[in-house]
Design a protein around this motif. Sequence first.
Motif, PDB file in Angstrom:
ATOM      1  N   UNK A  51     -10.077  59.983  -2.017  1.00 39.73           N
ATOM      2  CA  UNK A  51     -10.072  61.282  -2.672  1.00 39.73           C
ATOM      3  C   UNK A  51      -9.794  61.051  -4.358  1.00 39.73           C
ATOM      4  N   UNK A  52      -9.016  60.224  -4.595  1.00 39.84           N
ATOM      5  CA  UNK A  52      -8.636  59.898  -6.004  1.00 39.84           C
ATOM      6  C   UNK A  52      -9.820  59.983  -6.900  1.00 39.84           C
ATOM      7  N   UNK A  53     -10.757  59.321  -6.633  1.00 42.41           N
ATOM      8  CA  UNK A  53     -12.112  59.115  -7.487  1.00 42.41           C
ATOM      9  C   UNK A  53     -13.066  60.259  -7.291  1.00 42.41           C
ATOM     10  N   UNK A  54     -12.634  61.424  -6.740  1.00 39.45           N
ATOM     11  CA  UNK A  54     -13.677  62.316  -6.487  1.00 39.45           C
ATOM     12  C   UNK A  54     -13.265  63.552  -7.540  1.00 39.45           C
ATOM     13  N   UNK A  55     -14.475  64.469  -7.725  1.00 38.09           N
ATOM     14  CA  UNK A  55     -14.304  65.521  -8.566  1.00 38.09           C
ATOM     15  C   UNK A  55     -13.374  66.708  -8.146  1.00 38.09           C
ATOM     16  N   UNK A  56     -12.839  67.361  -8.773  1.00 40.68           N
ATOM     17  CA  UNK A  56     -11.739  68.441  -8.508  1.00 40.68           C
ATOM     18  C   UNK A  56     -12.597  69.630  -8.125  1.00 40.68           C
ATOM     19  N   UNK A  57     -13.455  69.643  -6.785  1.00 39.17           N
ATOM     20  CA  UNK A  57     -13.626  70.824  -6.333  1.00 39.17           C
ATOM     21  C   UNK A  57     -13.767  70.541  -4.861  1.00 39.17           C
ATOM     22  N   UNK A  58     -14.098  71.474  -3.765  1.00 39.75           N
ATOM     23  CA  UNK A  58     -13.687  71.519  -2.546  1.00 39.75           C
ATOM     24  C   UNK A  58     -14.607  70.533  -1.762  1.00 39.75           C
ATOM     25  N   UNK A  59     -15.951  70.172  -2.504  1.00 39.60           N
ATOM     26  CA  UNK A  59     -16.554  69.233  -1.869  1.00 39.60           C
ATOM     27  C   UNK A  59     -16.104  67.793  -1.704  1.00 39.60           C
ATOM     28  N   UNK A  60     -14.996  67.617  -2.516  1.00 41.51           N
ATOM     29  CA  UNK A  60     -14.256  66.338  -2.402  1.00 41.51           C
ATOM     30  C   UNK A  60     -13.839  65.931  -0.881  1.00 41.51           C
ATOM     31  N   UNK A  61     -13.687  66.875  -0.113  1.00 43.01           N
ATOM     32  CA  UNK A  61     -13.589  66.902   1.333  1.00 43.01           C
ATOM     33  C   UNK A  61     -14.763  66.685   2.275  1.00 43.01           C
ATOM     34  N   UNK A  62     -15.735  66.510   1.626  1.00 47.73           N
ATOM     35  CA  UNK A  62     -17.169  66.582   2.468  1.00 47.73           C
ATOM     36  C   UNK A  62     -16.943  65.936   3.821  1.00 47.73           C
ATOM     37  N   UNK A  63     -16.226  64.751   4.059  1.00 42.11           N
ATOM     38  CA  UNK A  63     -16.239  64.374   5.436  1.00 42.11           C
ATOM     39  C   UNK A  63     -15.659  65.514   6.400  1.00 42.11           C
ATOM     40  N   UNK A  64     -14.860  66.249   5.958  1.00 45.77           N
ATOM     41  CA  UNK A  64     -14.144  67.320   7.053  1.00 45.77           C
ATOM     42  C   UNK A  64     -15.102  68.834   6.669  1.00 45.77           C
ATOM     43  N   UNK A  65     -16.160  68.633   6.158  1.00 44.32           N
ATOM     44  CA  UNK A  65     -16.911  69.778   6.207  1.00 44.32           C
ATOM     45  C   UNK A  65     -18.134  69.840   6.667  1.00 44.32           C
ATOM     46  N   UNK A  66     -18.866  70.849   7.119  1.00 47.70           N
ATOM     47  CA  UNK A  66     -19.964  70.738   8.197  1.00 47.70           C
ATOM     48  C   UNK A  66     -21.324  70.412   7.515  1.00 47.70           C
ATOM     49  N   UNK A  67     -21.630  70.222   6.206  1.00 48.70           N
ATOM     50  CA  UNK A  67     -22.832  70.032   5.532  1.00 48.70           C
ATOM     51  C   UNK A  67     -23.301  68.533   5.842  1.00 48.70           C
ATOM     52  N   UNK A  68     -24.208  68.052   6.378  1.00 51.58           N
ATOM     53  CA  UNK A  68     -24.685  66.779   6.601  1.00 51.58           C
ATOM     54  C   UNK A  68     -25.262  66.127   5.455  1.00 51.58           C
ATOM     55  N   UNK A  69     -26.075  66.740   4.638  1.00 47.98           N
ATOM     56  CA  UNK A  69     -26.765  66.170   3.770  1.00 47.98           C
ATOM     57  C   UNK A  69     -26.441  66.760   2.190  1.00 47.98           C
TER      58      UNK A  69
END
Length: 405
Positions: A51-69
């Motif tokens: 997470x440290x290198x990711x942008x400061x928005x909620x998509x930083x947690x994309x592994x735990x979100x349902x969008x596949x692509x």
Amino acid sequence: MRFSYVSHLYCPKCERTYDVDQIHQLCECGAPLLVAYDLESMRQEVKRDVLKEREANLWRYHELLPVKHPEHIVSLGEGMTPLVPMPRLGRNIGINSLYMKDEGVIPTGTFKARGAAVGVSKAKELGVKQLAMPTNGNAGAAWSLYAARAGIQATVVMPVDAPELMRKECAIAGAELYLVDGLINDAGQIVAKAIREYGWYDASTLKEPYRIEGKKTMGLEIAEQFSWRLPDVMLYPTGGGVGLIGIYKAIKELQALGWVDGRMPRLVAVQAEHCAPIVKAWNEKKRESKFWPNAHTVAFGINVPKALGDFLVLEAVYETDGCAIAVNDEAILAEQRTVAELEGAFICPEGAAAFAAARQLRESGWIRDGETVVVLNTGTGLKYADTVNVNPPVLEPGDQFPKEN
Ligand SMILES: Cc1ncc(COP(=O)(O)O)c(C=O)c1O
Ligand SMILES: [Zn+2]
């Protein structure tokens, strides 16, 4: 490493499972569906340091979100809202370690942007062209705007009493907007009929499984912002209760991943005195709520007389040793002013309800000395300008300054 570890949908009531690549609304048994992830693989393959290198928005947690692509993501940069220390208000209430998760500074001005961003993105991934929903205002506004960005047509039905600004947000985004002379449940019945007739995607609260996944990111962010040590108490203004269910789900997922240790925070469902079905159920130790007649409150977002996910809210409250508490409109408006005066934050009445509840729970001793407390301010007060009355003196050009000493 996969972009998303989403695996399937499941029913928390009857345990039937469903495919996440097809459109599903409610379970056959009528209960809301929830999203499951392959947390076992994720635990092995993903370390929280990514997470440290990711942008400061909620998509930083994309592994735990349902969008596949990633190409289906519809974003306005939502998420990673500030966790603001509230030292002056904390002293005033008697809570030394008081924080506000401030959802007033997110696109559309309320946390509804989270549910809309993830819900609309997943709808786009599923090929949805037209959606419909009832709303108390803020969700309709957020979904209209995100749907516009996704090229999806939205139809929204809201109570005539919802703050006027929210109509304008829907309208400017090109949504088809209808008002109903009733409450959100009345709007819901009209939408349900239209959906049966026209085959639209039903974006009503908990009738699609993905809005809650967006709202859950509040829980993920709070955990990360506290360096993965969980606070003792979290208070949430509860209408449909999706945010509270989401935060509970988020923390359970983080625990399964081994990303957080310590106890689950005690979750508090805050409602308004004249619309408190969950509080009544909790007081009576029930697992489900009953329809609350003649519901009304200035905190319009929590004016929900019967929530589809009431049993999930109550489960989260019971399982975390939390509680449910109602506050009156007078206390809400007084707290809104106190928060602005002491901390410079113009919060929404729903958020003010949660602060008022923190005050009452500290007074009663339910919140104990030395505990760390997080209050969710779900939106900006700017959307509710009408809740504040001001009558400043009017001066004529050239007048003397009228201050008396
Ligand atoms: C500002 C605000 N806070 C809280 C809520 C309640 O949200 P939930 O459905 O998650 O209980 C709403 C819902 O409309 C809202 O607009
Ligand atoms: Zn079921």
